[in-house]
Design a protein around this motif. Structure first.
Motif: not given
Length: 421
Positions: A308-327
């Motif tokens: 479950l945590s492996r599948a749920r990582r997409v949400s964590e990673n999406t937030f990371r992508i967004i904050s890496s680009v829009f700082r």
């Protein structure tokens, strides 16, 4: 009437006369200038248009005819010049202003440019004023207006699936990429820091000790957002945040058109289609979260938690992508909550827009998993904070759905080799 009363009346009259004189003086006082001399002369010598044209020159090495995607325009605006032009064509008519007899209107490309730079860095309006030669008062009006235009123009980039076939397509992607069957999305909530709103008391003050608004988002297997709710006050608990969303109401009313439950390979019991989440959310028949506590290595519950945590990582990673680009999301947003909500919502739409139009250029190295079977995110400095995790009693039928998935993950049809590592 006593002498003291006469004295008070005279003093009040003096105050009123003085205030009226000040108002007249303010009205009669001539404006010193329409535009600061430093900004006016700067625009005449080197405007934002000149600056953007210079940035485009860095994108192509004329000697080697090589496209260098990490420099110039993209590095400054977090998108390519072609993406910028696409956005400009979409929102240009919405933000165009007419020239007047007093001064010329700020061009639409400069309006979009100053907004994108604000989202990319979170720089103060003062800083942007000296960079773009536009007064901070005008920038404070441009940013919300352009964000509104982006939100309206990019409506089609965030859409929930509307029928069973579209939901099944999402589920197939999760099963192929993240080995979690019947999963149609992962959701999470994040606190986004804002400056203390005026006269708000503790309304936006969260349990972590800072002022915030909450972003609740649902993400698919490809790091695209399919639903977003922004603006809930930081003081509200995780249950309150989730309860305020239309997503929860649609899920409870069965108006999402989720597919009917189906049997997993090798199993006899039908399993419903589910969303995966963390401990902050309730366990229901359509929402799966990990088993509580520490589980023994190799046990059924431990393996379920990993899958479950492996599948749920997409949400964590999406937030990371967004904050890496829009700082701007990495520090408190120095705006009132109403404007901050527009800014965050515009960022969410821009994320999906760039995922579709510049997939290879938008995704930053290290921002999310490359080899999903062995690689884990390492950078936690995304500036977004999880909402509180509160234990709660789950319904029996929801526990049965979770147990059925857990048993499938250790069956010959459902196990994967690296889940025991």
């Amino acid at each position: 009437m006593c002498a003291d009363d006469d004295l008070l009346i005279a003093a009040a009259a003096v105050i009123i006369i003085d205030q009226n004189d000040r108002k007249k003086a303010r009205k009669s006082r001539k404006r010193r200038f329409w535009v600061r001399p430093s900004l006016k002369s700067g625009r005449a010598k080197y405007s934002a248009n000149n600056f953007m044209n210079d940035l485009i020159l860095d994108e192509v090495d004329k000697l080697n005819l090589e496209y260098r995607c990490g420099t110039g325009f993209r590095n400054f605006f977090r998108m390519t010049s072609s993406d910028f032009e696409t956005l400009l064509s979409l929102i240009g008519p919405r933000i165009t202003k007419m020239d007047t007899t007093f001064r010329k209107a700020i061009p639409v490309n400069e309006r979009l440019a100053v907004t994108l730079r604000f989202l990319a860095t979170g720089d103060s309006y003062h800083s942007l004023m000296y960079m773009f030669k536009i007064s901070k008062q005008v920038i404070s009006a441009i940013v919300p207006e352009v964000c509104d235009a982006l939100i309206n123009a990019l409506q089609d980039y965030i859409k929930m699936p509307e029928n069973e076939s579209e939901w099944k397509e999402k589920a197939n992607e999760f099963n192929e990429k993240w080995n979690f069957p019947n999963c149609v999305g992962a959701f999470d909530g994040k606190h986004i820091a804002v400056q203390a709103p005026i006269n708000s008391g503790t309304e936006y003050f969260n349990y972590k000790g800072f002022f915030s608004i909450v972003l609740f988002a649902v993400v698919d297997a490809n790091y695209n957002l399919t639903y977003a709710n922004i603006g809930c006050q930081g003081r509200i608990s995780d249950g309150g945040v989730f309860n305020e969303t239309k997503f929860k109401k649609s899920l409870e009313d069965n108006t999402m058109n989720l597919p009917s439950p189906c049997k997993l390979p090798g199993r006899n019991k039908s399993s419903p289609f589910v969303f995966v989440a963390d401990d902050a959310f309730p366990l229901t028949c359509n929402i799966m979260k990990p088993y509580a506590g520490t589980q023994e290595k190799g046990s059924m519950k431990r393996i379920f938690n990993y899958r479950l945590s492996r599948a749920r990582r997409v949400s964590e990673n999406t937030f990371r992508i967004i904050s890496s680009v829009f700082r701007i999301l990495r520090k408190p947003i120095l705006l009132e909550p109403k404007t901050a909500k527009k800014v965050v919502l515009a960022i969410v739409y821009l994320h999906n827009f760039l995922r579709k139009h510049s997939k290879t250029l938008y995704n930053l190295n290290g921002a999310f998993d490359v080899d999903s079977s062995v690689t884990y995110p390492t950078d936690s400095g995304d500036g977004l904070n999880n909402i509180a995790r509160v234990p709660r009693r789950s319904a029996t039928d929801a526990q049965e759905v979770r147990n059925e998935l857990a048993e499938y993950f250790i069956s010959p049809q459902g196990r994967i080799s690296f889940q025991y590592d």
